[in-house]
Design an enzyme around this catalytic site. Structure first.
Site, PDB file in Angstrom:
ATOM      1  N   THR A  45       0.848  -1.184   0.000  1.00  0.00           N
ATOM      2  CA  THR A  45       0.000   0.000   0.000  1.00  0.00           C
ATOM      3  C   THR A  45       0.893   1.247   0.000  1.00  0.00           C
ATOM      4  O   THR A  45       2.044   1.191   0.426  1.00  0.00           O
ATOM      5  CB  THR A  45      -0.963  -0.007   1.200  1.00  0.00           C
ATOM      6  OG1 THR A  45      -0.203  -0.106   2.397  1.00  0.00           O
ATOM      7  CG2 THR A  45      -1.936  -1.186   1.117  1.00  0.00           C
ATOM      8  N   THR A  47       1.371   4.432   1.577  1.00  0.00           N
ATOM      9  CA  THR A  47       2.080   4.989   2.729  1.00  0.00           C
ATOM     10  C   THR A  47       3.034   3.967   3.327  1.00  0.00           C
ATOM     11  O   THR A  47       4.169   4.288   3.686  1.00  0.00           O
ATOM     12  CB  THR A  47       1.088   5.495   3.794  1.00  0.00           C
ATOM     13  OG1 THR A  47       0.260   6.493   3.201  1.00  0.00           O
ATOM     14  CG2 THR A  47       1.800   6.074   4.995  1.00  0.00           C
ATOM     15  N   CYS A  48       2.579   2.726   3.411  1.00  0.00           N
ATOM     16  CA  CYS A  48       3.389   1.659   3.987  1.00  0.00           C
ATOM     17  C   CYS A  48       4.646   1.403   3.152  1.00  0.00           C
ATOM     18  O   CYS A  48       5.732   1.197   3.698  1.00  0.00           O
ATOM     19  CB  CYS A  48       2.569   0.379   4.092  1.00  0.00           C
ATOM     20  SG  CYS A  48       0.997   0.579   4.959  1.00  0.00           S
ATOM     21  N   SER A  49       4.499   1.412   1.828  1.00  0.00           N
ATOM     22  CA  SER A  49       5.609   1.103   0.923  1.00  0.00           C
ATOM     23  C   SER A  49       6.518   2.288   0.644  1.00  0.00           C
ATOM     24  O   SER A  49       7.719   2.118   0.426  1.00  0.00           O
ATOM     25  CB  SER A  49       5.066   0.591  -0.418  1.00  0.00           C
ATOM     26  OG  SER A  49       4.405  -0.637  -0.240  1.00  0.00           O
TER      27      SER A  49
END
Length: 168
Positions: A45, A47-49
């Site tokens: 995703t 923001t996570c990546s």
């Protein structure tokens, strides 16, 4: 608060470079050490990546200098997804915790419905410092509610957690 007692299912390479299922318990991850765990809604995703996972990996040495033994990324994704994501991201230092069934996340009280995004139940974004199995400090993003229309990312950033450690 003590971390939940669960067993995580990992797919790890064996001596023949094939993969086996391996059970790793909460005790093996959290006890007799001081660790940082950050949890996020999902692998791959934005923001996570783009920020969270690579940020923690980049600051890993600083976390070690601040007295942290290991840094873990937890997500309600299975080991296949976590392994592929870490490989895709070129992660070297942070270790994955695949909470595929969401058992740990639910027991932590951090499970949230994200059906509005087609995800189902996932983890709310947070980070924590765990000392010998006891949650020392939580960095829970504000606004936790099912089908939340926003995805805050302020308190659980690697910079914020590291700053807290340096001030403590």
């Amino acid at each position: 608060m003590r971390v939940p007692d669960v067993t995580f299912r990992y797919r790890l390479p064996n001596a023949d470079k094939k993969y086996d299922w391996v059970n790793i318990t909460s005790s093996e991850i959290f006890f007799d050490k001081r660790v940082v765990v950050f949890s996020l809604p999902g692998a791959f995703t934005p923001t996570c990546s783009n920020f969270q996972l690579p940020g923690y990996d980049a600051l890993y040495d600083e976390f070690k200098q601040a007295g942290i033994d290991e840094v873990y990324c937890l997500s309600v994704n299975d080991s296949f997804v976590m392994n592929a994501w870490f490989k895709d991201q070129g992660i070297i230092n942070v270790k994955p915790i695949p909470d595929g069934s969401g058992e740990f996340t639910y027991a932590m009280g951090m499970s949230v419905n994200k059906s509005n995004l087609g995800f189902g139940f996932r983890s709310w974004r947070y980070a924590m410092i765990v000392n010998d199995g006891e949650v020392d400090t939580m960095f829970e993003e504000p606004g936790k509610v099912g089908n939340c229309p926003i995805d805050p990312y302020e308190l659980s950033t690697p910079e914020n957690v590291l700053g807290w450690l340096k001030r403590a």
